[in-house]
Design an enzyme around this catalytic site. Sequence first.
Site, PDB file in Angstrom:
ATOM      1  CG  HIS A 191      -2.123  -0.921   0.970  1.00  0.00           C
ATOM      2  ND1 HIS A 191      -2.124  -2.218   1.385  1.00  0.00           N
ATOM      3  CD2 HIS A 191      -3.294  -0.719   0.322  1.00  0.00           C
ATOM      4  CE1 HIS A 191      -3.267  -2.788   1.019  1.00  0.00           C
ATOM      5  NE2 HIS A 191      -3.992  -1.905   0.372  1.00  0.00           N
ATOM      6  CG  ASP A 457      -4.701  -8.672  -0.672  1.00  0.00           C
ATOM      7  OD1 ASP A 457      -3.604  -8.837  -0.122  1.00  0.00           O
ATOM      8  OD2 ASP A 457      -5.485  -7.749  -0.378  1.00  0.00           O
TER       9      ASP A 457
HETATM   10  C1  PEP Z   1      -6.178  -5.971  -4.228  1.00  0.00           C
HETATM   11  O1  PEP Z   1      -5.912  -6.738  -3.289  1.00  0.00           O
HETATM   12  O2  PEP Z   1      -5.913  -6.222  -5.420  1.00  0.00           O
HETATM   13  C2  PEP Z   1      -6.829  -4.676  -3.954  1.00  0.00           C
HETATM   14  C3  PEP Z   1      -7.256  -3.920  -4.931  1.00  0.00           C
HETATM   15  O3  PEP Z   1      -6.935  -4.282  -2.659  1.00  0.00           O
HETATM   16  P1  PEP Z   1      -5.703  -3.734  -1.789  1.00  0.00           P
HETATM   17  O4  PEP Z   1      -4.551  -3.480  -2.713  1.00  0.00           O
HETATM   18  O5  PEP Z   1      -6.145  -2.490  -1.121  1.00  0.00           O
HETATM   19  O6  PEP Z   1      -5.453  -4.846  -0.835  1.00  0.00           O
HETATM   20 MG    MG Z   2      -6.717  -6.405  -1.365  1.00  0.00          MG
END
Ligand code: PEP
Ligand code: MG
Length: 569
Positions: A191, A457
């Site tokens: 993130h 994820d």
């Molecule tokens: C993901 O997991 O692809 C997603 C869009 O959520 P985040 O990156 O916030 O976990």
């Molecule tokens: Mg995610």
Amino acid sequence: MQILRGRGLSRGFAIGPAVALRRELGAVYRITSEDDQVEAEVGRLTAAVEEIERELARTRQSVQREVGSELAGIFDAHDLILHDPLFLERIEDVIRGEKVNAEWAVQEVGADLGARFARIETAHLRERGQDIEDVVRYLLANLQKGAPQELGSRARGAIIVADELTPAEALRLGRLGVAGFVLEGGGEGSHTVIVARALSLPLVLGVREARNQVRDGAAVVIDGETGTVGLRPDPTEIAEAKLRVDHESSDLPEPEAGVGPTRTLCGAEIDLLSNIEILDEINVSLAARSDGVGLYRSEFLYIERAPELPTEEEQFAAFERLLCSHAPRPVTIRTFDLGGREIGRGFRESDEANPSLGLRGVRLTLTQRKVFVVQLRALLRAASVGNLRIMVPMVSSVDEVLLFRALLSQVRRELVEHGVEVPDSVPIGAMIEVPGAALIAHHLAKVVDFFAIGTNDLTQYTLAVDRNNDRVAGLYRPLHPAVLRLVDLVVRAAAEAGVEVSICGEIGGDPRATALLLGAGLRQLSMSPRAIHRVRERVAGLEMTGCQELWERACSCATAGEVERLLTS
Ligand code: PEP
Ligand code: MG
């Protein structure tokens, strides 16, 4: 100019003085202060002491009331230390003598006194060392709330060089006006990378020993696209870099001409949606003519407020702003994806050995109902001003969706009973980011209105690779055939059940992957709004038949490398 190489993950180019953050003891950085900042650091220390005194007085009173004056006496020792001029003077001496930030000085003096007390032979005196440790902890906690460190005027325009940064730290530093980031570690799906993109700040990851190679205050040039860090630029290189920075900043936000949907060469209509983390991105999303918001990461409201949770009114205001700004286009708001390793661990005391596999996303929603009822109230109250869709993160079973729906219905009933206007129904979607969810997508499709595939994820959980861990960064491959096969299952299940499906992992904004994603059958791509322009250009040059062939070939590949080569051939 000497070049250090890392991985470039957030576009952009910057030049500025390096500020190396040294997090050597716990989460405390050593930051050298400019001469005119030294007294401000002493002032921060004094303010922290005063606030702790007030807090201790309040705690003592309530302990006295509830447990008795004997126990309340334990706070006297803390008070004595806080009032001990020798303790505070020593900290001030370090701030002034070493020209360092208050946190560092507190840490140093605390460690020194702690070591001395540990050597005392008399047991009850030795135990007083614990009181000093407590006071040091209070002071650090107080000093560290707000910006990760008081960089003051040094933050503006600086290139922050650190081992790692949490998303919250990156966000706060971005708000202080830093020009870019160089990190020694960090994973590309993290993130922190997403925050750097949201702030449109260049970021270079994986630059080993970066802090030992830069000189504090010396100019460095970073390129977030190529992943390079230039040290000791000569005057010509500095002038060239400044020209380039001016040029690139005048590029943003992308002015989008024309109206009408985005189409492939053969006429297929593709929705390009925005992933939004901070509300400042609304303007970028509008300028890029997005087809709506495919993912609003509502937990960023918490990041900006931590350690407090955002109130119902604060959440309502944010949701209303998002919905109004994009109406009548859809705005998909994800309920807090807290827990896990990166975001909101401080939200609750967690002793989970493996938080990424623990109480995260919807699992937390279902155990901390009071917190989520506040969010659901804010969402439903805002629903009537736009085209709201609610999305649930980290779903791994049908039961979770059903329980979530029941909670939402209960909140809806209560609002209606109190005369609040709430639409009859709001579409509910599941994020597909756990392999198990992809495998049961045909069942999930019966209980949701849409899917959003979270490949960030999904990659982490399918390949068992921590998306933040630099040591396994080479294994983090969203184009791995195993991930593609799961995407295929989800898109097919959605088509059969007639539910919408989008992709909102970072891969959705990578123009190199666009043909592949369209070939998979996806017609909705959600991405950083700054990526929309390039993806739109890419879509306009594609024919669907070619995309489908590419997808079939990719799905039969054995390795991520083969898939990646297919995309560049
Ligand atoms: C993901 O997991 O692809 C997603 C869009 O959520 P985040 O990156 O916030 O976990
Ligand atoms: Mg995610």
